[in-house]
Design a protein around this motif. Sequence first.
Motif, PDB file in Angstrom:
ATOM      1  N   ASP A 258       0.812  -1.218   0.000  1.00 36.56           N
ATOM      2  CA  ASP A 258       0.000   0.000   0.000  1.00 36.56           C
ATOM      3  C   ASP A 258       0.846   1.270   0.000  1.00 36.56           C
ATOM      4  O   ASP A 258       0.333   2.343  -0.287  1.00 36.56           O
ATOM      5  CB  ASP A 258      -0.917   0.004   1.236  1.00 36.56           C
ATOM      6  CG  ASP A 258      -1.875   1.181   1.258  1.00 36.56           C
ATOM      7  OD1 ASP A 258      -2.655   1.327   0.288  1.00 36.56           O
ATOM      8  OD2 ASP A 258      -1.853   1.967   2.232  1.00 36.56           O
ATOM      9  N   VAL A 259       2.132   1.134   0.329  1.00 31.40           N
ATOM     10  CA  VAL A 259       2.996   2.305   0.491  1.00 31.40           C
ATOM     11  C   VAL A 259       4.305   2.068  -0.256  1.00 31.40           C
ATOM     12  O   VAL A 259       4.803   0.944  -0.305  1.00 31.40           O
ATOM     13  CB  VAL A 259       3.264   2.581   1.979  1.00 31.40           C
ATOM     14  CG1 VAL A 259       2.037   3.159   2.649  1.00 31.40           C
ATOM     15  CG2 VAL A 259       3.702   1.315   2.707  1.00 31.40           C
ATOM     16  N   PHE A 260       4.854   3.128  -0.831  1.00 32.04           N
ATOM     17  CA  PHE A 260       5.997   2.994  -1.717  1.00 32.04           C
ATOM     18  C   PHE A 260       7.007   4.108  -1.445  1.00 32.04           C
ATOM     19  O   PHE A 260       6.655   5.173  -0.950  1.00 32.04           O
ATOM     20  CB  PHE A 260       5.538   3.054  -3.176  1.00 32.04           C
ATOM     21  CG  PHE A 260       4.432   2.088  -3.490  1.00 32.04           C
ATOM     22  CD1 PHE A 260       4.721   0.796  -3.903  1.00 32.04           C
ATOM     23  CD2 PHE A 260       3.097   2.466  -3.346  1.00 32.04           C
ATOM     24  CE1 PHE A 260       3.700  -0.104  -4.171  1.00 32.04           C
ATOM     25  CE2 PHE A 260       2.067   1.568  -3.611  1.00 32.04           C
ATOM     26  CZ  PHE A 260       2.367   0.279  -4.021  1.00 32.04           C
ATOM     27  N   GLU A 261       8.263   3.844  -1.793  1.00 36.74           N
ATOM     28  CA  GLU A 261       9.288   4.876  -1.618  1.00 36.74           C
ATOM     29  C   GLU A 261       8.980   6.090  -2.489  1.00 36.74           C
ATOM     30  O   GLU A 261       9.201   7.229  -2.077  1.00 36.74           O
ATOM     31  CB  GLU A 261      10.663   4.309  -1.948  1.00 36.74           C
ATOM     32  CG  GLU A 261      11.176   3.347  -0.906  1.00 36.74           C
ATOM     33  CD  GLU A 261      12.661   3.082  -1.039  1.00 36.74           C
ATOM     34  OE1 GLU A 261      13.461   3.894  -0.528  1.00 36.74           O
ATOM     35  OE2 GLU A 261      13.025   2.069  -1.657  1.00 36.74           O
ATOM     36  N   ASP A 262       8.495   5.853  -3.680  1.00 33.26           N
ATOM     37  CA  ASP A 262       8.085   6.937  -4.578  1.00 33.26           C
ATOM     38  C   ASP A 262       6.593   6.794  -4.838  1.00 33.26           C
ATOM     39  O   ASP A 262       6.150   5.751  -5.341  1.00 33.26           O
ATOM     40  CB  ASP A 262       8.854   6.871  -5.905  1.00 33.26           C
ATOM     41  CG  ASP A 262      10.345   7.084  -5.713  1.00 33.26           C
ATOM     42  OD1 ASP A 262      10.717   8.038  -5.015  1.00 33.26           O
ATOM     43  OD2 ASP A 262      11.129   6.275  -6.254  1.00 33.26           O
ATOM     44  N   GLU A 263       5.836   7.830  -4.496  1.00 31.95           N
ATOM     45  CA  GLU A 263       4.393   7.818  -4.695  1.00 31.95           C
ATOM     46  C   GLU A 263       3.979   9.038  -5.507  1.00 31.95           C
ATOM     47  O   GLU A 263       4.348  10.153  -5.155  1.00 31.95           O
ATOM     48  CB  GLU A 263       3.667   7.805  -3.343  1.00 31.95           C
ATOM     49  CG  GLU A 263       3.959   6.564  -2.509  1.00 31.95           C
ATOM     50  CD  GLU A 263       3.223   6.541  -1.181  1.00 31.95           C
ATOM     51  OE1 GLU A 263       2.473   7.509  -0.879  1.00 31.95           O
ATOM     52  OE2 GLU A 263       3.369   5.575  -0.432  1.00 31.95           O
ATOM     53  N   PRO A 264       3.204   8.846  -6.598  1.00 27.11           N
ATOM     54  CA  PRO A 264       2.773   7.558  -7.159  1.00 27.11           C
ATOM     55  C   PRO A 264       3.926   6.795  -7.820  1.00 27.11           C
ATOM     56  O   PRO A 264       4.982   7.367  -8.094  1.00 27.11           O
ATOM     57  CB  PRO A 264       1.719   7.960  -8.182  1.00 27.11           C
ATOM     58  CG  PRO A 264       2.117   9.342  -8.602  1.00 27.11           C
ATOM     59  CD  PRO A 264       2.682   9.991  -7.368  1.00 27.11           C
ATOM     60  N   LEU A 265       3.690   5.515  -8.080  1.00 22.35           N
ATOM     61  CA  LEU A 265       4.699   4.695  -8.742  1.00 22.35           C
ATOM     62  C   LEU A 265       4.936   5.179 -10.168  1.00 22.35           C
ATOM     63  O   LEU A 265       4.019   5.673 -10.826  1.00 22.35           O
ATOM     64  CB  LEU A 265       4.237   3.242  -8.792  1.00 22.35           C
ATOM     65  CG  LEU A 265       4.274   2.440  -7.496  1.00 22.35           C
ATOM     66  CD1 LEU A 265       3.644   1.076  -7.722  1.00 22.35           C
ATOM     67  CD2 LEU A 265       5.686   2.295  -6.984  1.00 22.35           C
ATOM     68  N   PRO A 266       6.158   5.031 -10.678  1.00 22.78           N
ATOM     69  CA  PRO A 266       6.404   5.342 -12.091  1.00 22.78           C
ATOM     70  C   PRO A 266       5.719   4.323 -12.995  1.00 22.78           C
ATOM     71  O   PRO A 266       5.390   3.205 -12.567  1.00 22.78           O
ATOM     72  CB  PRO A 266       7.935   5.247 -12.202  1.00 22.78           C
ATOM     73  CG  PRO A 266       8.324   4.304 -11.108  1.00 22.78           C
ATOM     74  CD  PRO A 266       7.373   4.574  -9.976  1.00 22.78           C
ATOM     75  N   ALA A 267       5.522   4.697 -14.231  1.00 23.77           N
ATOM     76  CA  ALA A 267       4.813   3.823 -15.169  1.00 23.77           C
ATOM     77  C   ALA A 267       5.549   2.501 -15.384  1.00 23.77           C
ATOM     78  O   ALA A 267       4.928   1.481 -15.698  1.00 23.77           O
ATOM     79  CB  ALA A 267       4.627   4.543 -16.500  1.00 23.77           C
ATOM     80  N   ASP A 268       6.874   2.500 -15.225  1.00 25.68           N
ATOM     81  CA  ASP A 268       7.659   1.280 -15.424  1.00 25.68           C
ATOM     82  C   ASP A 268       8.041   0.641 -14.094  1.00 25.68           C
ATOM     83  O   ASP A 268       9.120   0.080 -13.931  1.00 25.68           O
ATOM     84  CB  ASP A 268       8.914   1.581 -16.241  1.00 25.68           C
ATOM     85  CG  ASP A 268       9.802   2.635 -15.560  1.00 25.68           C
ATOM     86  OD1 ASP A 268       9.347   3.266 -14.579  1.00 25.68           O
ATOM     87  OD2 ASP A 268      10.946   2.822 -16.011  1.00 25.68           O
TER      88      ASP A 268
END
Length: 311
Positions: A258-268
């Motif tokens: 549910d949580v990421f280092e970079d938000e939003p995630l990159p397309a790749d």
Amino acid sequence: MSDIVITEFMDDTPVADLRARHSVCFDPGLVDDRKALLEAVAPAVAIIVRNRTQVDAELLDAAPALRVVGRLGVGLDNIDLDACQRRGIRVLPATGANDVAVAEYVICAALMLRRAAYTASAQVAAGAWPRAELIGHEVAGHTLGLVGFGGIARRVAVRAAALGMTIVAHDPMLAADDPCWAAHAVTPVSFDDLLAEADVISLHVPLVETTRHLIDEHAIGRMKSTAVVINSARGGVIDDAALAAALRTGRIAGAAIDVFEDEPLPADSVYGGFDNVLLTPHIAGVTVQANQRVSRVTVDNVLGALDEVRP
């Protein structure tokens, strides 16, 4: 010119209490417009943020009158706590207000990942019948490992126990004889033992230097091949590349992130293309009810703090 600036979404109802006593700028678009944000906070004595607004040195310099930061949630890694302390600014999280929402998210994710039966809607609608491929596991009789055993993890433990799970947890901040372990029927274990024993591993720690990439290639190597990982805590706690590689090779069975280092995630994103991964946009702690509770607690916190600092 507003005394209180709200930079992200919240429930509208408690905002009326703020407006009754202060001038308020409520603009959820400010989080994505840094220039406008810095201009808006110039006269502010309080700001209310979620996790995306960076309360850093630049923002604090732009807000010389700031006395209170209300956090719509509990994570504080987007707020420079040391700088706030030096300036005498109080930082007030909405502790406990979204615990139920996160706990339910974790339990739902555990059931979905272990059962593995919920990814075939398109196939079934098209006439396929992949029963053999979708035979998964029950959670009853299996082990839940909680990394961190604070308020949210304890709510998860109560719900997991009701499902018949055995629960272990690792939390170096709690003594082995702390009464909370027995109260929740949870066994304290070392981190390595938790990784080796758990069928479901759920993360409940803040993002600090000691927890950054806590779940890395080494940690994943200690897990069962049938284990699943759930992260509703903070993105940096997981090494995304290591987890994606483990999922791709079948080293572990699945993940809910549910949580990421970079938000939003990159397309790749490294998480693209998996059918054993549940990805959600930092929403575990946000339900209609949790948003109402978090907003109410935050407004009460801010108003109380401002009353205390008035001359």
